[in-house]
Design a protein around this motif. Structure first.
Motif, PDB file in Angstrom:
ATOM      1  N   ALA A  81       0.830  -1.204   0.000  1.00  8.47           N
ATOM      2  CA  ALA A  81       0.000   0.000   0.000  1.00  8.47           C
ATOM      3  C   ALA A  81       0.864   1.253   0.000  1.00  8.47           C
ATOM      4  O   ALA A  81       1.915   1.312   0.640  1.00  8.47           O
ATOM      5  CB  ALA A  81      -0.922  -0.001   1.216  1.00  8.47           C
ATOM      6  N   ASP A  82       0.390   2.263  -0.721  1.00 14.21           N
ATOM      7  CA  ASP A  82       1.044   3.573  -0.677  1.00 14.21           C
ATOM      8  C   ASP A  82       0.545   4.383   0.517  1.00 14.21           C
ATOM      9  O   ASP A  82       1.239   5.287   0.994  1.00 14.21           O
ATOM     10  CB  ASP A  82       0.751   4.348  -1.965  1.00 14.21           C
ATOM     11  CG  ASP A  82       1.259   3.613  -3.189  1.00 14.21           C
ATOM     12  OD1 ASP A  82       2.460   3.278  -3.224  1.00 14.21           O
ATOM     13  OD2 ASP A  82       0.448   3.338  -4.106  1.00 14.21           O
ATOM     14  N   LEU A  83      -0.656   4.048   0.987  1.00 10.47           N
ATOM     15  CA  LEU A  83      -1.259   4.759   2.110  1.00 10.47           C
ATOM     16  C   LEU A  83      -2.322   3.865   2.726  1.00 10.47           C
ATOM     17  O   LEU A  83      -3.011   3.133   2.015  1.00 10.47           O
ATOM     18  CB  LEU A  83      -1.877   6.079   1.636  1.00 10.47           C
ATOM     19  CG  LEU A  83      -2.573   6.961   2.668  1.00 10.47           C
ATOM     20  CD1 LEU A  83      -2.304   8.443   2.372  1.00 10.47           C
ATOM     21  CD2 LEU A  83      -4.068   6.711   2.681  1.00 10.47           C
ATOM     22  N   VAL A  84      -2.456   3.930   4.048  1.00  9.52           N
ATOM     23  CA  VAL A  84      -3.471   3.152   4.748  1.00  9.52           C
ATOM     24  C   VAL A  84      -4.391   4.121   5.482  1.00  9.52           C
ATOM     25  O   VAL A  84      -3.929   5.081   6.108  1.00  9.52           O
ATOM     26  CB  VAL A  84      -2.840   2.160   5.743  1.00  9.52           C
ATOM     27  CG1 VAL A  84      -3.920   1.382   6.489  1.00  9.52           C
ATOM     28  CG2 VAL A  84      -1.906   1.200   4.999  1.00  9.52           C
ATOM     29  N   HIS A  85      -5.689   3.855   5.393  1.00 11.20           N
ATOM     30  CA  HIS A  85      -6.703   4.720   6.002  1.00 11.20           C
ATOM     31  C   HIS A  85      -7.561   3.845   6.914  1.00 11.20           C
ATOM     32  O   HIS A  85      -8.268   2.947   6.450  1.00 11.20           O
ATOM     33  CB  HIS A  85      -7.562   5.352   4.906  1.00 11.20           C
ATOM     34  CG  HIS A  85      -8.494   6.417   5.392  1.00 11.20           C
ATOM     35  ND1 HIS A  85      -9.088   7.332   4.528  1.00 11.20           N
ATOM     36  CD2 HIS A  85      -8.957   6.730   6.629  1.00 11.20           C
ATOM     37  CE1 HIS A  85      -9.863   8.144   5.228  1.00 11.20           C
ATOM     38  NE2 HIS A  85      -9.811   7.787   6.498  1.00 11.20           N
ATOM     39  N   ALA A  86      -7.480   4.099   8.220  1.00 10.42           N
ATOM     40  CA  ALA A  86      -8.229   3.301   9.198  1.00 10.42           C
ATOM     41  C   ALA A  86      -9.421   4.093   9.716  1.00 10.42           C
ATOM     42  O   ALA A  86      -9.358   5.317   9.855  1.00 10.42           O
ATOM     43  CB  ALA A  86      -7.321   2.900  10.355  1.00 10.42           C
ATOM     44  N   HIS A  87     -10.494   3.367  10.026  1.00 13.08           N
ATOM     45  CA  HIS A  87     -11.750   3.999  10.431  1.00 13.08           C
ATOM     46  C   HIS A  87     -12.180   3.471  11.800  1.00 13.08           C
ATOM     47  O   HIS A  87     -12.450   2.279  11.957  1.00 13.08           O
ATOM     48  CB  HIS A  87     -12.832   3.707   9.394  1.00 13.08           C
ATOM     49  CG  HIS A  87     -12.489   4.239   8.036  1.00 13.08           C
ATOM     50  ND1 HIS A  87     -12.958   5.446   7.576  1.00 13.08           N
ATOM     51  CD2 HIS A  87     -11.691   3.738   7.050  1.00 13.08           C
ATOM     52  CE1 HIS A  87     -12.477   5.670   6.365  1.00 13.08           C
ATOM     53  NE2 HIS A  87     -11.706   4.636   6.023  1.00 13.08           N
ATOM     54  N   LEU A 110      -0.318   6.823   7.510  1.00 10.44           N
ATOM     55  CA  LEU A 110      -1.578   6.366   8.095  1.00 10.44           C
ATOM     56  C   LEU A 110      -2.508   7.552   8.284  1.00 10.44           C
ATOM     57  O   LEU A 110      -2.162   8.543   8.942  1.00 10.44           O
ATOM     58  CB  LEU A 110      -1.329   5.692   9.442  1.00 10.44           C
ATOM     59  CG  LEU A 110      -2.588   5.338  10.267  1.00 10.44           C
ATOM     60  CD1 LEU A 110      -3.460   4.328   9.514  1.00 10.44           C
ATOM     61  CD2 LEU A 110      -2.193   4.800  11.642  1.00 10.44           C
ATOM     62  N   VAL A 111      -3.696   7.444   7.714  1.00  6.67           N
ATOM     63  CA  VAL A 111      -4.781   8.406   7.938  1.00  6.67           C
ATOM     64  C   VAL A 111      -5.827   7.724   8.802  1.00  6.67           C
ATOM     65  O   VAL A 111      -6.161   6.549   8.582  1.00  6.67           O
ATOM     66  CB  VAL A 111      -5.413   8.865   6.604  1.00  6.67           C
ATOM     67  CG1 VAL A 111      -6.591   9.809   6.853  1.00  6.67           C
ATOM     68  CG2 VAL A 111      -4.362   9.542   5.723  1.00  6.67           C
ATOM     69  N   VAL A 112      -6.347   8.431   9.782  1.00  9.70           N
ATOM     70  CA  VAL A 112      -7.366   7.885  10.673  1.00  9.70           C
ATOM     71  C   VAL A 112      -8.611   8.759  10.594  1.00  9.70           C
ATOM     72  O   VAL A 112      -8.511   9.992  10.717  1.00  9.70           O
ATOM     73  CB  VAL A 112      -6.865   7.829  12.129  1.00  9.70           C
ATOM     74  CG1 VAL A 112      -8.019   7.577  13.103  1.00  9.70           C
ATOM     75  CG2 VAL A 112      -5.801   6.760  12.279  1.00  9.70           C
ATOM     76  N   THR A 113      -9.754   8.155  10.357  1.00 11.55           N
ATOM     77  CA  THR A 113     -11.022   8.865  10.510  1.00 11.55           C
ATOM     78  C   THR A 113     -11.642   8.409  11.817  1.00 11.55           C
ATOM     79  O   THR A 113     -11.884   7.219  12.021  1.00 11.55           O
ATOM     80  CB  THR A 113     -11.977   8.594   9.344  1.00 11.55           C
ATOM     81  OG1 THR A 113     -11.429   9.158   8.139  1.00 11.55           O
ATOM     82  CG2 THR A 113     -13.324   9.264   9.605  1.00 11.55           C
ATOM     83  N   TRP A 114     -11.882   9.372  12.703  1.00 12.33           N
ATOM     84  CA  TRP A 114     -12.465   9.108  14.019  1.00 12.33           C
ATOM     85  C   TRP A 114     -13.947   9.421  13.927  1.00 12.33           C
ATOM     86  O   TRP A 114     -14.354  10.565  13.891  1.00 12.33           O
ATOM     87  CB  TRP A 114     -11.770   9.976  15.061  1.00 12.33           C
ATOM     88  CG  TRP A 114     -11.861   9.455  16.458  1.00 12.33           C
ATOM     89  CD1 TRP A 114     -12.458   8.303  16.866  1.00 12.33           C
ATOM     90  CD2 TRP A 114     -11.331  10.071  17.632  1.00 12.33           C
ATOM     91  NE1 TRP A 114     -12.339   8.162  18.224  1.00 12.33           N
ATOM     92  CE2 TRP A 114     -11.650   9.225  18.715  1.00 12.33           C
ATOM     93  CE3 TRP A 114     -10.628  11.247  17.873  1.00 12.33           C
ATOM     94  CZ2 TRP A 114     -11.288   9.536  20.022  1.00 12.33           C
ATOM     95  CZ3 TRP A 114     -10.265  11.554  19.163  1.00 12.33           C
ATOM     96  CH2 TRP A 114     -10.590  10.707  20.230  1.00 12.33           C
TER      97      TRP A 114
END
Length: 397
Positions: A89-95, A114-118
């Motif tokens: 992955a070039d970027l991981v986005h966790a929710h 790492l991007v996180v959506t809270w």
């Protein structure tokens, strides 16, 4: 390696993203499906790591994403499976907090952004509350960008140590389709989309039939939707309902949702002869909302409440607790009351039922407020902008 691009023009490799989802919250699951659909349409490769039951409910492959089964757990097996899925992955986005913590473990030793959506603030008491704070701190300090769905979550992320916390432009999934979402996470652990296949454009079509089936013919109908759990504030709602017993006609309160407090709540309803019905999990929530005179949101904590959004879209006057992200979400388009104050809740409902002009004002304000909320396209655009910030090569100083 060739440059990355979210739009993947000729000669460039498409951006490869992994969306990590715990699968226990239908609101975030629907958001991930909507986001995946928009990203794929813009040339981004998307892999959704989520439990198999989440894929069965939301069909991520149906919008062009790949799905990898990752259990809803942070044990070594689940973390190893997630680490493997994120390898290229070039970027991981966790929710969500727990999915984000699992991702932090899986990315240990790697430089993958790492991007996180809270989406919602978790709650715990006693020793678990301390553990929860530790999880929050680890996640917030590790993420390159934290997107909070309400201003209170953004503020908390910053206080907890986030390097870059921003307000997420989260559109309500399904507003451009016939289907939609109304607090589905409250109706079941995964829950089918309760607006799927229902006609938003003819809300009065089944109104008399729905009211008759609920026993609300000739009396006001108040609707609450949400799991029967402590933070939903249904004990306060039952306290307020005592004040409505002697009204003529007495309003009927209908609560759609299931949960561990059903026996306790049902016993109170019967012992105190309250005008309240617990109707359990329902697939016809849109008809319930369209038939209602008022919608009630009595929670002790809310971020970007789907029920509040759907009520305003449906032009149903809303009475909600002044907690979390609710005031920013609804503006002046709802009646807000303090959490835990049955007298304020009861009085506000009585006044609204007696004041058709005020209800009409709230309906108009609701329509205007809903028009200010971001669309799904705006959600995708914001996320892509963040992805580009984190993956595009920076010029040398």
């Amino acid at each position: 390696m060739s440059p990355l691009s979210s739009n993947a023009p000729h000669g460039q490799s498409p951006l490869r993203t992994v969306q990590v989802l715990g699968g226990g919250n239908a609101g975030s699951s629907a958001h991930v499906r909507s986001l995946a659909e928009g990203l794929v349409a813009r040339g981004v490769r998307v892999t959704v790591c989520a439990p198999a039951e989440a894929d069965h409910a939301y069909d991520f492959a149906g919008v062009g994403a790949d799905h990898v089964h990752v259990p809803r757990s942070s044990d070594p097996v689940a973390v190893a499976a997630l680490r493997t899925a994120c390898a290229n992955a070039d970027l991981v986005h966790a929710h969500g907090l727990h999915a984000s913590f699992r991702t932090v473990l899986a990315l240990s030793g790697r430089t993958t952004p790492l991007v996180v959506t809270w989406h919602n603030r978790a709650h715990a008491e006693g020793p678990r509350a301390h553990l929860l704070r530790l999880l929050e701190r680890r996640v917030m300090r590790t993420a390159a960008v934290v997107l909070g769905t309400s201003p209170d979550l953004v503020d908390r992320a910053r206080r907890t140590g986030a390097r870059d916390a921003r307000l997420a432009a989260v559109g309500l999934p399904g507003r451009h389709r016939t289907g939609g979402l109304l607090d589905a996470d409250a109706l079941g652990p995964e829950g089918s989309d309760p607006f799927d296949g229902h006609d938003r454009d003819d809300p009065d079509r089944l109104r008399p039939k729905t009211r008759a089936e609920l026993g609300a013919t000739g009396r006001p109908l108040l609707i609450a939707v949400g799991s029967l759990e402590r933070h939903r504030g249904y004990d306060v709602l039952l306290d307020a309902a005592r004040a409505w017993r002697d009204l003529e006609p007495a309003p009927l309160v209908v609560v759609a949702g299931e949960g561990p407090l059903r026996p306790v709540l049902q016993r109170r309803i019967e012992d105190e002869e309250l005008p309240v019905r617990l109707i359990g999990h329902r697939e016809d929530v849109p008809e319930l909302l369209a038939a209602a005179d008022l919608a009630l949101l009595t929670s002790s904590r809310e971020s970007r409440s789907v029920l509040a959004q759907e009520a305003l879209h449906a032009r149903v006057p809303l009475v909600a607790t002044r907690v979390g992200g609710i005031p920013d979400l609804v503006g002046d388009a709802a009646e807000l009351v303090p959490y835990g104050d049955p007298g304020a809740l009861a009085g506000t409902v009585v006044r609204l039922l007696a004041d058709p002009e005020r209800r009409a004002v709230l309906r108009e304000r609701g329509t205007r407020q809903a028009a200010t909320w971001p669309t799904e396209d705006e959600t995708v655009a914001q996320v892509l902008s963040v992805y580009d910030e984190l993956t595009q090569p920076r010029p040398l100083p």
